[in-house]
Design a protein around this motif. Structure first.
Motif, mmCIF file in Angstrom:
data_model
loop_
_atom_site.group_PDB
_atom_site.id
_atom_site.type_symbol
_atom_site.label_atom_id
_atom_site.label_comp_id
_atom_site.label_asym_id
_atom_site.label_seq_id
_atom_site.Cartn_x
_atom_site.Cartn_y
_atom_site.Cartn_z
ATOM 1 N N ALA A 65 0.831 -1.205 0.000
ATOM 2 C CA ALA A 65 0.000 0.000 0.000
ATOM 3 C C ALA A 65 0.867 1.257 0.000
ATOM 4 N N LYS A 66 1.960 1.246 0.748
ATOM 5 C CA LYS A 66 2.853 2.415 0.806
ATOM 6 C C LYS A 66 3.498 2.695 -0.548
ATOM 7 N N ALA A 109 0.864 3.949 -2.968
ATOM 8 C CA ALA A 109 0.482 5.335 -2.670
ATOM 9 C C ALA A 109 1.551 6.309 -3.160
ATOM 10 N N LYS A 111 3.128 5.902 -5.843
ATOM 11 C CA LYS A 111 3.142 5.692 -7.304
ATOM 12 C C LYS A 111 4.470 5.093 -7.780
ATOM 13 N N THR A 114 5.512 -1.559 -6.778
ATOM 14 C CA THR A 114 4.110 -2.006 -6.766
ATOM 15 C C THR A 114 3.988 -3.338 -7.496
ATOM 16 N N VAL A 171 -4.911 9.767 -4.602
ATOM 17 C CA VAL A 171 -4.680 9.274 -3.251
ATOM 18 C C VAL A 171 -5.570 8.056 -3.089
ATOM 19 N N PRO A 188 -5.670 5.303 -0.140
ATOM 20 C CA PRO A 188 -5.325 4.438 0.997
ATOM 21 C C PRO A 188 -6.243 3.219 1.057
ATOM 22 N N ASN A 189 -5.685 2.137 1.544
ATOM 23 C CA ASN A 189 -6.488 0.938 1.740
ATOM 24 C C ASN A 189 -6.138 0.329 3.090
ATOM 25 N N GLU A 192 -10.530 6.112 -2.739
ATOM 26 C CA GLU A 192 -9.688 6.667 -3.790
ATOM 27 C C GLU A 192 -10.190 8.076 -4.104
#
Length: 164
Positions: A51-52, A55, A57, A62, A100, A102-103, A125
């Motif tokens: 997730a970091k 976030a 990009k 990822t 943005v 977050p999850n 989102e």
């Protein structure tokens, strides 16, 4: 008479041998240790790190959380399988301005076998569309994780969609 005693002795020895073999203690295989708690913690940690980097990009990091043959199931699109298809999808996902997303994992469960796990969670989102209008989406996701030969957990299925 000697041959009768010899036959009787042979039969007796064979019977004793069979009897002794039957009396040997059977070894029950020891089940592998239950590592589910440690595996759950590892999946939660991998999910938080994923997730970091998403976030931020960070495309390469990822993508590194996927197994080679992993599939993504984005909303309203065909299944995305393979490294290049995932790269293209994430490039598209990262494209909106001021993105943005977050999850948070709400549940992680590891199979008793210790090689598969699933994670369910939610996301919010927000971004600006092509006209600069703020957009906010709320949704949920499921990730199926598979323990790799080196012990690292990688996503093999990634499903996400919005609540609207």
């Amino acid at each position: 008479m000697n041959s009768l005693h010899l036959r009787f002795a042979t039969v007796a020895v064979i019977a004793c041998a069979v009897g002794l073999l039957g009396c040997q203690q059977q070894t029950v295989p020891t089940p592998p240790p239950d590592t589910r708690a440690a595996d759950e913690a590892a999946v939660r940690a991998a999910s938080a790190e994923w997730a970091k980097v998403a976030a931020a990009k960070d495309l390469e990091n990822t993508l590194s959380y996927y197994a080679e043959d992993a599939s993504m199931f984005p909303p309203n699109l065909p299944v995305v399988t393979g490294p290049e298809a995932r790269r293209k999808m994430w490039s598209t996902l990262f494209s909106p301005a001021e993105l943005v997303f977050p999850n948070a994992a709400t549940k992680v469960e590891v199979a008793k076998s210790g090689d598969l796990a699933y994670e369910i969670g939610t996301f919010e989102e927000s971004f600006k569309d092509a006209k600069g209008t703020p957009v906010k989406l709320v949704g949920k996701y499921v990730v199926v994780w598979k323990k790799q030969p080196g012990g690292q957990w990688k996503a093999i299925v990634d499903i996400f969609n919005t609540d609207q």
